[in-house]
Design a protein around this motif. Structure first.
Motif, PDB file in Angstrom:
ATOM      1  N   ILE A 192      65.734 -42.364 -10.139  1.00 40.71           N
ATOM      2  CA  ILE A 192      65.015 -41.397  -9.318  1.00 40.71           C
ATOM      3  C   ILE A 192      63.544 -41.780  -9.241  1.00 40.71           C
ATOM      4  N   ASP A 193      63.011 -41.804  -8.042  1.00 39.56           N
ATOM      5  CA  ASP A 193      61.604 -42.112  -7.835  1.00 39.56           C
ATOM      6  C   ASP A 193      60.796 -40.848  -8.073  1.00 39.56           C
ATOM      7  N   THR A 194      60.011 -40.841  -9.145  1.00 38.75           N
ATOM      8  CA  THR A 194      59.251 -39.630  -9.494  1.00 38.75           C
ATOM      9  C   THR A 194      57.909 -39.559  -8.779  1.00 38.75           C
ATOM     10  N   ILE A 195      57.557 -40.629  -8.039  1.00 39.39           N
ATOM     11  CA  ILE A 195      56.276 -40.648  -7.346  1.00 39.39           C
ATOM     12  C   ILE A 195      56.456 -40.065  -5.953  1.00 39.39           C
ATOM     13  N   LYS A 196      55.668 -39.091  -5.621  1.00 46.28           N
ATOM     14  CA  LYS A 196      55.746 -38.479  -4.310  1.00 46.28           C
ATOM     15  C   LYS A 196      55.168 -39.414  -3.256  1.00 46.28           C
ATOM     16  N   LYS A 207      33.205 -29.252   1.218  1.00 48.95           N
ATOM     17  CA  LYS A 207      32.533 -28.143   1.896  1.00 48.95           C
ATOM     18  C   LYS A 207      33.300 -27.657   3.130  1.00 48.95           C
ATOM     19  N   ASP A 208      34.221 -28.505   3.634  1.00 47.48           N
ATOM     20  CA  ASP A 208      34.978 -28.139   4.825  1.00 47.48           C
ATOM     21  C   ASP A 208      36.279 -27.415   4.501  1.00 47.48           C
ATOM     22  N   LEU A 209      36.544 -27.216   3.209  1.00 44.02           N
ATOM     23  CA  LEU A 209      37.788 -26.570   2.800  1.00 44.02           C
ATOM     24  C   LEU A 209      37.533 -25.146   2.348  1.00 44.02           C
ATOM     25  N   CYS A 210      38.494 -24.273   2.639  1.00 42.50           N
ATOM     26  CA  CYS A 210      38.419 -22.913   2.100  1.00 42.50           C
ATOM     27  C   CYS A 210      38.818 -22.953   0.625  1.00 42.50           C
ATOM     28  N   ASN A 211      38.570 -21.862  -0.073  1.00 38.22           N
ATOM     29  CA  ASN A 211      38.852 -21.833  -1.510  1.00 38.22           C
ATOM     30  C   ASN A 211      40.313 -22.110  -1.823  1.00 38.22           C
ATOM     31  N   SER A 212      41.202 -21.526  -1.012  1.00 38.68           N
ATOM     32  CA  SER A 212      42.628 -21.704  -1.254  1.00 38.68           C
ATOM     33  C   SER A 212      43.043 -23.167  -1.094  1.00 38.68           C
ATOM     34  N   CYS A 213      42.588 -23.802  -0.003  1.00 37.45           N
ATOM     35  CA  CYS A 213      42.945 -25.203   0.235  1.00 37.45           C
ATOM     36  C   CYS A 213      42.312 -26.110  -0.815  1.00 37.45           C
ATOM     37  N   LEU A 214      41.093 -25.759  -1.233  1.00 33.19           N
ATOM     38  CA  LEU A 214      40.413 -26.562  -2.237  1.00 33.19           C
ATOM     39  C   LEU A 214      41.175 -26.526  -3.565  1.00 33.19           C
ATOM     40  N   GLN A 215      41.640 -25.332  -3.951  1.00 34.82           N
ATOM     41  CA  GLN A 215      42.417 -25.211  -5.178  1.00 34.82           C
ATOM     42  C   GLN A 215      43.715 -26.006  -5.099  1.00 34.82           C
ATOM     43  N   THR A 216      44.345 -25.986  -3.916  1.00 36.45           N
ATOM     44  CA  THR A 216      45.582 -26.743  -3.727  1.00 36.45           C
ATOM     45  C   THR A 216      45.340 -28.229  -3.878  1.00 36.45           C
ATOM     46  N   CYS A 217      44.264 -28.717  -3.254  1.00 33.31           N
ATOM     47  CA  CYS A 217      43.943 -30.140  -3.328  1.00 33.31           C
ATOM     48  C   CYS A 217      43.601 -30.560  -4.754  1.00 33.31           C
ATOM     49  N   GLN A 218      42.854 -29.713  -5.437  1.00 32.38           N
ATOM     50  CA  GLN A 218      42.501 -30.039  -6.817  1.00 32.38           C
ATOM     51  C   GLN A 218      43.732 -30.074  -7.708  1.00 32.38           C
ATOM     52  N   GLY A 219      44.671 -29.152  -7.453  1.00 35.13           N
ATOM     53  CA  GLY A 219      45.911 -29.150  -8.226  1.00 35.13           C
ATOM     54  C   GLY A 219      46.718 -30.412  -8.001  1.00 35.13           C
ATOM     55  N   GLU A 220      46.800 -30.856  -6.726  1.00 41.03           N
ATOM     56  CA  GLU A 220      47.538 -32.081  -6.416  1.00 41.03           C
ATOM     57  C   GLU A 220      46.838 -33.300  -7.014  1.00 41.03           C
ATOM     58  N   ARG A 221      45.492 -33.261  -7.044  1.00 42.01           N
ATOM     59  CA  ARG A 221      44.751 -34.373  -7.641  1.00 42.01           C
ATOM     60  C   ARG A 221      45.026 -34.461  -9.130  1.00 42.01           C
ATOM     61  N   ASP A 222      45.107 -33.292  -9.803  1.00 45.58           N
ATOM     62  CA  ASP A 222      45.416 -33.290 -11.226  1.00 45.58           C
ATOM     63  C   ASP A 222      46.801 -33.859 -11.491  1.00 45.58           C
ATOM     64  N   GLU A 223      47.768 -33.515 -10.606  1.00 41.87           N
ATOM     65  CA  GLU A 223      49.117 -34.057 -10.749  1.00 41.87           C
ATOM     66  C   GLU A 223      49.111 -35.567 -10.584  1.00 41.87           C
ATOM     67  N   LEU A 224      48.293 -36.066  -9.649  1.00 45.70           N
ATOM     68  CA  LEU A 224      48.191 -37.506  -9.431  1.00 45.70           C
ATOM     69  C   LEU A 224      47.623 -38.202 -10.653  1.00 45.70           C
ATOM     70  N   HIS A 225      46.620 -37.581 -11.285  1.00 43.49           N
ATOM     71  CA  HIS A 225      46.035 -38.164 -12.494  1.00 43.49           C
ATOM     72  C   HIS A 225      47.060 -38.229 -13.618  1.00 43.49           C
ATOM     73  N   LYS A 226      47.942 -37.211 -13.690  1.00 47.44           N
ATOM     74  CA  LYS A 226      48.988 -37.233 -14.700  1.00 47.44           C
ATOM     75  C   LYS A 226      49.932 -38.406 -14.477  1.00 47.44           C
ATOM     76  N   LEU A 227      50.270 -38.654 -13.194  1.00 43.12           N
ATOM     77  CA  LEU A 227      51.138 -39.783 -12.870  1.00 43.12           C
ATOM     78  C   LEU A 227      50.481 -41.101 -13.217  1.00 43.12           C
ATOM     79  N   GLU A 228      49.152 -41.183 -12.990  1.00 46.56           N
ATOM     80  CA  GLU A 228      48.432 -42.416 -13.308  1.00 46.56           C
ATOM     81  C   GLU A 228      48.451 -42.683 -14.806  1.00 46.56           C
TER      82      GLU A 228
END
Length: 276
Positions: A192-196, A207-228
């Motif tokens: 199984i390929d675990t990499i999205k 600055k162009d992101l709303c708070n909700s989108c910013l939190q989502t992006c930061q969460g995905e970035r943290d997941e990427l760091h875990k994969l790294e």
């Protein structure tokens, strides 16, 4: 037991009266009459249904039935019978008397091979038979006599072989045998390929992101760091990028002898095709 305790849901399940059964009758667009008794907590086949034995369809799915009584033979007009998601472990031989039956759903029960009577093969007009999600270790070769069968569900059992007589049913169009220990499905599964994977990448500033989108992006970035962190680091062995021949076999000291003799006159001797 005090009076009244038998009503409602209990150890014996819900008691179905003739009035309840009649109120569950529906007339379909094709004119057939169907008893819709699904999800009613029924544990024992209601004998009151004998008063409505001339119906063409019965839905007793999603109940607690353990047995189908031999009085099922009284329902000679029956063309459609849905018993899926009960606790049935065997069928009575009288099931074979329902010669008008074209649809029989027994999925998600506790049927064993011994629980399938030989008389099941007498249902010569049967077009759909679902035996998936049961406890079958084999299926009778005599099922090959169901020449009108179009759909056959055998998924999620313990089958190790499908009889040739069943495979060669003349009108079969769909046969689901998934999740059985059949030899043809014994191949090793691909890892199984675990990499999205992503198809598009868009770059924006915070600055162009709303708070909700910013939190989502930061969460995905943290997941990427875990994969790294989980990804193995580069090999310590030297990487010889100039070796492009697929069958080249580079040895560990390749870089040393390349540095010692890098004159143009000797280049052909050190080409990838001449690698020892």
């Amino acid at each position: 037991m005090p009076k009244g305790k038998g009503k409602g849901k209990g150890p014996q399940g819900r008691r179905i009266t003739l009035k309840v059964a009649k109120n569950s009758m529906r007339v379909l667009f094709n004119g057939r009459r169907r008893l819709e008794l699904s999800k009613m907590g029924i544990a024992v086949f209601p004998k009151c249904l004998l008063e409505l034995a001339d119906v063409e369809e019965i839905d007793l799915s999603r109940n607690m039935l353990k047995k189908i009584p031999n009085i099922i033979e009284k329902f000679q007009n029956l063309m459609w019978l849905d018993l899926h998601s009960n606790q049935i472990d065997e069928l009575p031989p009288e099931i074979g008397t329902l010669r008008n039956l074209t649809y029989l759903n027994l999925c998600n029960n506790k049927l064993t091979t011994k629980g399938l009577p030989e008389e099941l093969t007498l249902l010569r007009n049967l077009r759909t038979l679902n035996l998936g999600l049961n406890c079958l270790e084999s299926i009778p070769t005599t099922l090959g006599s169901l020449k009108e069968l179009i759909e056959l569900g055998l998924f999620d059992n313990s089958l190790t072989i499908i009889p040739k007589s069943v495979k060669k049913l003349p009108k079969i169009e769909r046969m689901n045998v998934k999740r059985n220990p059949l030899p043809e499905f014994a191949k090793e599964e691909e890892p199984i390929d675990t990499i999205k994977r992503i198809e598009s990448l868009y770059l924006v500033e915070k600055k162009d992101l709303c708070n909700s989108c910013l939190q989502t992006c930061q969460g995905e970035r943290d997941e990427l760091h875990k994969l790294e962190d989980m990804t193995p680091g580069p090999s310590e062995k030297p990487n010889f990028t100039s070796l492009t021949t697929p069958n080249s076999t580079a040895i560990d000291n390749q870089e040393e002898w390349r540095i010692k003799d890098d004159s143009p006159s000797n280049t052909p001797r050190h080409s990838p095709d001449n690698v020892p």
